[in-house]
Design an enzyme around this catalytic site. Sequence first.
Site, PDB file in Angstrom:
ATOM      1  N   ARG A 103      16.977  95.269 103.518  1.00 11.48           N
ATOM      2  CA  ARG A 103      17.031  96.029 102.267  1.00 11.48           C
ATOM      3  C   ARG A 103      15.608  96.221 101.761  1.00 11.48           C
ATOM      4  O   ARG A 103      14.675  95.608 102.268  1.00 11.48           O
ATOM      5  CB  ARG A 103      17.890  95.300 101.223  1.00 11.48           C
ATOM      6  N   GLU A 142      15.813  93.557  91.373  1.00  9.67           N
ATOM      7  CA  GLU A 142      14.640  92.718  91.639  1.00  9.67           C
ATOM      8  C   GLU A 142      13.501  93.560  92.228  1.00  9.67           C
ATOM      9  O   GLU A 142      13.065  93.350  93.376  1.00  9.67           O
ATOM     10  CB  GLU A 142      15.002  91.554  92.568  1.00  9.67           C
ATOM     11  N   GLU A 298      21.314  86.488  87.278  1.00  8.12           N
ATOM     12  CA  GLU A 298      21.783  85.884  88.523  1.00  8.12           C
ATOM     13  C   GLU A 298      21.388  84.416  88.545  1.00  8.12           C
ATOM     14  O   GLU A 298      20.238  84.066  88.278  1.00  8.12           O
ATOM     15  CB  GLU A 298      21.135  86.537  89.749  1.00  8.12           C
ATOM     16  N   TRP A 306      18.862  81.039 101.642  1.00 12.25           N
ATOM     17  CA  TRP A 306      17.603  81.646 102.099  1.00 12.25           C
ATOM     18  C   TRP A 306      16.421  80.687 102.070  1.00 12.25           C
ATOM     19  O   TRP A 306      15.293  81.098 102.314  1.00 12.25           O
ATOM     20  CB  TRP A 306      17.300  82.912 101.303  1.00 12.25           C
ATOM     21  N   GLU A 346      23.986  87.323 103.838  1.00 10.41           N
ATOM     22  CA  GLU A 346      24.180  86.309 102.793  1.00 10.41           C
ATOM     23  C   GLU A 346      25.574  85.686 102.834  1.00 10.41           C
ATOM     24  O   GLU A 346      26.060  85.190 101.815  1.00 10.41           O
ATOM     25  CB  GLU A 346      23.869  86.931 101.427  1.00 10.41           C
ATOM     26  N   LYS A 347      26.177  85.661 104.003  1.00  9.82           N
ATOM     27  CA  LYS A 347      27.560  85.158 104.042  1.00  9.82           C
ATOM     28  C   LYS A 347      27.641  83.665 103.747  1.00  9.82           C
ATOM     29  O   LYS A 347      28.688  83.182 103.337  1.00  9.82           O
ATOM     30  CB  LYS A 347      28.254  85.512 105.362  1.00  9.82           C
ATOM     31  N   PHE A 348      26.528  82.926 103.921  1.00  7.62           N
ATOM     32  CA  PHE A 348      26.559  81.497 103.587  1.00  7.62           C
ATOM     33  C   PHE A 348      26.122  81.228 102.149  1.00  7.62           C
ATOM     34  O   PHE A 348      25.981  80.076 101.754  1.00  7.62           O
ATOM     35  CB  PHE A 348      25.680  80.704 104.561  1.00  7.62           C
ATOM     36  N   HIS A 349      25.865  82.279 101.386  1.00  9.07           N
ATOM     37  CA  HIS A 349      25.442  82.088  99.985  1.00  9.07           C
ATOM     38  C   HIS A 349      26.672  81.802  99.137  1.00  9.07           C
ATOM     39  O   HIS A 349      27.701  82.455  99.273  1.00  9.07           O
ATOM     40  CB  HIS A 349      24.745  83.366  99.507  1.00  9.07           C
TER      41      HIS A 349
END
Length: 671
Positions: A103, A142, A298, A306, A346-349
């Site tokens: 991104r 951001e 957030e 991360w 970000e699937k583990f976030h």
Amino acid sequence: MLYGADYNPDQWPEDIWPDDVALMREAGVTTVSLGIFSWSRIQPGPDEWDFAWLDRIIDLLHAGGIGVNLATATASAPPWMTAAHPDILAADENGAPYWHGSRQHHSPSSPTWRRLASELVRRLAERYGDHPGVVMWHVDNELGCHLNEEFSDSARDAFRRWLAGRYGSVEQLNDAWGTGFWSQRYASLEEVFPPRKAPFIRNPSQVLDFKRFMSDMWLEVYLMQRDIIRQAGATQPISTNMMGAFPPANYAQWAPHIDVITDDCYPDPLDPQRPLTTAFQRDLVRSLKRGTPWILMEQATDAVNWRPTNPSKKPGQLAAETAQSIGRGADGIMFFQWRQSRAGAEKFHSAMVPHAGTRTRTWNETVALGERLAELPALPAPGDDAPVALVFDWENWWAVEGEGHPTRLDYLQLVRDWHGALVRRGVMVDIVPPEKVDARYRLAIAPFLYLLRSSGADALRAFVAGGGVLAAGPFTDIVDDNDRFRDGGFLTQLGPVLGVAFEDFRALVPPARERIAERAGEEGSAADAAEDPRAYARFAGRVAGSGTIVAESVWADDAEVLATFETGPSAGRPALTRRAHGDGSAWYLATMPADLDGVLDALLDDAGVSGELDQVPAGVEVARRGDLLTLINHGDEAVEVTAPGTVLGSENPFGTRTLDPQGFAFVRAVR
Ligand code: GLA
């Protein structure tokens, strides 16, 4: 109190959406940030637009009583755009492009990107500007987060235009950048580049201007989108989410353009100073618009994904961190994100709804937190009445950490050290640029203010003349706005008010510390005869210790020497001086005290400032907004706290109570 999260329904089949809204209601969610990364869904091709899904989800949320903080969706450009317009791509310091696949790969300076982003924002604003479900606008995301600096040809062209605006002519630029050094003289602005990769130390004035330019480019992206939203007739507040003390964005300059300050904060569980680090961030963002609440846009419900390792929060820590935000001025508590992603980077976030579902500690904690927030009565606005100003300045940050200096500094940490010492005492403090230091404060601390604009120096001098107590130094008042030495030596602007003249920096090699003794040696103090022995006695016993980073050699021409160096390169010379001036005083620190406590106590005493509680037990934080005290036990043991006032929402005196680890309380203070 807003409560909610980033919501990415376009990552999910539509039949989940009604469940989402039902769960949101169960969790007490009031607001979601929608569509932050939805550009490729809204505009799947150059001439294709799909708003139907967005209409449906906004209507569904609205019908469920959930407000929408609608994103402008410009944070990640779709792949078709890269293929059709490679000139939108950002580039690294070698000039090599960043490609899509993550991104924020676009250059904020790219005219093509700006044109395409404008079109998207215009369509969104025209379509949803008067939708009753849209309560706020979330510009981009951001800004600058991953692209702190970028060196594309778009950046090059925009930098030249920016420089033409700042300097008018190449002669002025040559003067400002000192290009007589190392054969850098430019014949025309067309010869100037962003400071791309170079063999050795790059021109510091050029580097500084490029940092200003990058901050301005991201701000221009915000302003462009804000103006489009307003032109479409939308009246909701507009914001963009900040990242606290984020080096590339001079938020102090951005703040006046932003309706509501919103901030993202991801405390590092492995940071031994964590509660103090986050307290600094909350105070910094609160100080951007003094006296008004901000929104925590957030935070993570639990672990992020991360950092190299990503441990969980302690039980209760999420609520304690939330209380800290509220205590330091937040009127909204939001998360990244609502539902944990099932694919992607970000699937583990963590999220409010974990992938494992609602039979989880995280879900239970977020529901309990939502209930607790919903029970809160209306809170007082954050007061604009902190007695202490801690000077923190982005331009100085950029310059003071430049290459080729006497020593390497971590400016942010040094400022945080002062802040932490104040927070441990329960003293409320604003974090502001020097220009914002005014008569509402009683004490101003300006450490390592290497780049001191004349406007900042004027404010600090006026502050002392008006009766304030100023503590300046070390490594302060050294260069002008272009990172050039000023004529006439160092401390040229503050020297007269401090009563100090400067000889040399005398860097110390870490971990070296030099001993400081109270007025042990008199050499170097030409003002001995004028010393006020009563003032000396007031601070006796508090200013001894040791100094780090530099042991500057200064002359106390017109100041009282409170302490001198006993050892090291400046042995016998003043380490700490004070010059009484009207009702105020100006202190100079020729070193960074290794232990700030004694010096800080002396400064607070001189300024007549005390903490919000008589006793702040170790590990406990106290913050005040208006008449509301927030007490938090960040420690691992239960602790007794005594506070004046009543428990918020009742008539019961708080008195002395036990706070469990991660426990907190809100108290209406009696003042
Ligand atoms: C940032 C971004 C979010 C998400 C989170 C993860 O705050 O704004 O999109 O990537 O980090 O912690």
